[in-house]
Scaffold this motif. Sequence first.
Motif, PDB file in Angstrom:
ATOM      1  N   LEU A 298      32.199  48.244  33.274  1.00 15.14           N
ATOM      2  CA  LEU A 298      31.333  47.456  34.159  1.00 15.14           C
ATOM      3  C   LEU A 298      30.607  46.356  33.397  1.00 15.14           C
ATOM      4  O   LEU A 298      30.477  45.234  33.894  1.00 15.14           O
ATOM      5  N   THR A 301      33.448  43.692  32.117  1.00 15.60           N
ATOM      6  CA  THR A 301      34.052  42.809  33.121  1.00 15.60           C
ATOM      7  C   THR A 301      33.011  41.962  33.845  1.00 15.60           C
ATOM      8  O   THR A 301      33.380  41.105  34.649  1.00 15.60           O
ATOM      9  N   ALA A 302      31.731  42.177  33.550  1.00 16.89           N
ATOM     10  CA  ALA A 302      30.680  41.424  34.244  1.00 16.89           C
ATOM     11  C   ALA A 302      30.890  39.915  34.160  1.00 16.89           C
ATOM     12  O   ALA A 302      30.773  39.215  35.172  1.00 16.89           O
ATOM     13  N   PRO A 306      37.035  36.811  38.743  1.00 18.84           N
ATOM     14  CA  PRO A 306      37.423  37.914  39.631  1.00 18.84           C
ATOM     15  C   PRO A 306      38.836  38.445  39.407  1.00 18.84           C
ATOM     16  O   PRO A 306      39.048  39.654  39.385  1.00 18.84           O
ATOM     17  N   ALA A 309      38.930  40.497  36.218  1.00 23.32           N
ATOM     18  CA  ALA A 309      38.186  41.744  36.401  1.00 23.32           C
ATOM     19  C   ALA A 309      39.010  42.738  37.218  1.00 23.32           C
ATOM     20  O   ALA A 309      39.042  43.943  36.915  1.00 23.32           O
ATOM     21  N   HIS A 310      39.690  42.239  38.236  1.00 22.17           N
ATOM     22  CA  HIS A 310      40.536  43.090  39.083  1.00 22.17           C
ATOM     23  C   HIS A 310      41.664  43.705  38.242  1.00 22.17           C
ATOM     24  O   HIS A 310      41.930  44.915  38.330  1.00 22.17           O
ATOM     25  N   THR A 313      40.323  46.333  35.815  1.00 23.74           N
ATOM     26  CA  THR A 313      39.900  47.544  36.521  1.00 23.74           C
ATOM     27  C   THR A 313      41.100  48.374  36.963  1.00 23.74           C
ATOM     28  O   THR A 313      41.082  49.613  36.880  1.00 23.74           O
ATOM     29  N   ARG A 343      26.561  44.967  37.494  1.00 21.53           N
ATOM     30  CA  ARG A 343      27.312  46.210  37.251  1.00 21.53           C
ATOM     31  C   ARG A 343      27.641  46.897  38.562  1.00 21.53           C
ATOM     32  O   ARG A 343      28.743  47.399  38.758  1.00 21.53           O
ATOM     33  N   ARG A 346      30.423  45.076  40.321  1.00 24.07           N
ATOM     34  CA  ARG A 346      31.719  45.416  39.726  1.00 24.07           C
ATOM     35  C   ARG A 346      32.108  46.850  40.084  1.00 24.07           C
ATOM     36  O   ARG A 346      33.291  47.153  40.290  1.00 24.07           O
ATOM     37  N   GLN A 349      33.460  46.768  43.579  1.00 24.11           N
ATOM     38  CA  GLN A 349      34.805  46.198  43.579  1.00 24.11           C
ATOM     39  C   GLN A 349      35.821  47.185  43.019  1.00 24.11           C
ATOM     40  O   GLN A 349      36.946  47.277  43.515  1.00 24.11           O
ATOM     41  N   ALA A 409      26.884  36.396  38.817  1.00 23.71           N
ATOM     42  CA  ALA A 409      28.327  36.185  38.692  1.00 23.71           C
ATOM     43  C   ALA A 409      28.727  34.732  38.883  1.00 23.71           C
ATOM     44  O   ALA A 409      29.613  34.226  38.192  1.00 23.71           O
TER      45      ALA A 409
END
Length: 475
Positions: A298, A301-302, A306, A309-310, A313, A343, A346, A349, A409
């Motif tokens: 978390l 990837t902050a 996007p 981060a995807h 994750t 956080r 994220r 998400q 973000a």
Amino acid sequence: MSDSSTLPPARLRPEAELARDALSAPVLARAARLARWAGPGTRVDAGGGLVEEQLPAAAEQLGLSGDDAAAYASEAWRIAVDTGLVEITDEEAGTVAAGEDLALLTGGSPQDVLGVWLTALEAVLADASVPDLDDLVDAMAEGGEVDLSSLDWDPEAESEFLDGVLGNLYLLTVGEEGPGETPVPLPALAASVIVPSDMGEPSNEVLEQVSDAMMRLDDQFRLLEPVGLVEYQPVDEALMADADEEPAAPVDDADVTRYGMVRLTPLGLYGLRARLLDAGFEAPAVGDLTDKGADALLDGTAPFPPAAAHAETELWLAGRSPLDAARELLAAARGSDPGAPLRRLRCQQALSLVGAEAEPALREVLDDAELGGLARVWLTEHGARDVPAPPQEMVFWLTIDTVAAQLAAEGNSEELRALVEGLARQHSGFFDTVWRVEHPATPEVLEAMGRLHPDKKIAKEARKAAFKARSQQGG
């Protein structure tokens, strides 16, 4: 580009695939072939280069012909020496033997192969920062030494210029839409390191500098393509012809590709990231966090775009059961520090990527002041039954937390502006209530709403509410 800033994450190909690309790159492939060809009769001069009489045989071994064959063979030999594929056993006698690293190309790991390739890359980059050989010859002083002042060449500045260009190409490749598949026009790349960011219309002097930089980069990228760093479409030769010469064929002045197009290869992306890491940059790669805890995921990837981060994750979730992952994510999302809202965003998400098996973890936090709101959202979206309605204070707390996360973000984005307008429109008396929310970011969020809302009256209400919230928190 500051070495203290964290760069967007690179999406690297598997090392085995990159190693295959490295082995097939002409520069390394030729060096390896000459290293295997060399034998007891091979002789080198005092500088470690092949003696002149052996260059034709080396060129033939590489399948080279024409006027430049000997020069290409000499370059391939030098790379073989620089990378340790060949070792000089007796400098006085000029004898050589296969180097220890030659065996790595066939029997080593992908990392071993890439290590040899990185050494070759450094050698080629050093060559790319040196002026054209013809200029060097013209600049020779009577004593046989190069007069650098007549070349107007600063080795350090030239190296920094090329590093800056490659750094910008890296950023374009790993950006939001990365990995970058679209070639970059050479003029745009040159301008990125020449034209000041705050300059409106470039002056004629600056445009001339950009044009000169393009010509330098054209020569440099021609050298860097054979090592596998880039794919390059050179500048159209017609553009460099004298003004009074007729072009060989009709040309289209609107065709930007005539001015050169360059794209970083997957191997090049790997190579530049390795160089950035060596230089002290924070240059993450997607997959770095796979074996780390949810807190590292978390936080890590902050700052990611996007899409990155995807991807990160998804890799993290693949190694965990949905229920265990959800519990770990929720535990890591708690907190009242400045980074906590992002956080939790994220976390939300990440939880959107897990299935219904995670439901027990979300029900366990329904009464949690920080997590109960996002838990209800998840349960509702997944069609869960008997989801209790949230108390009003939880709704407002989640609202503040969401806006704070979006601010962290994206800053003052159009999406956030639309969210702010929607919140003020949907909740009557919104500002009369929201300033009382006991969330550390309440004053900051209300100040942002005052900046972003286009209606002056509502913006004023937001600023007044922000003042009340700050006073309540003792600020």
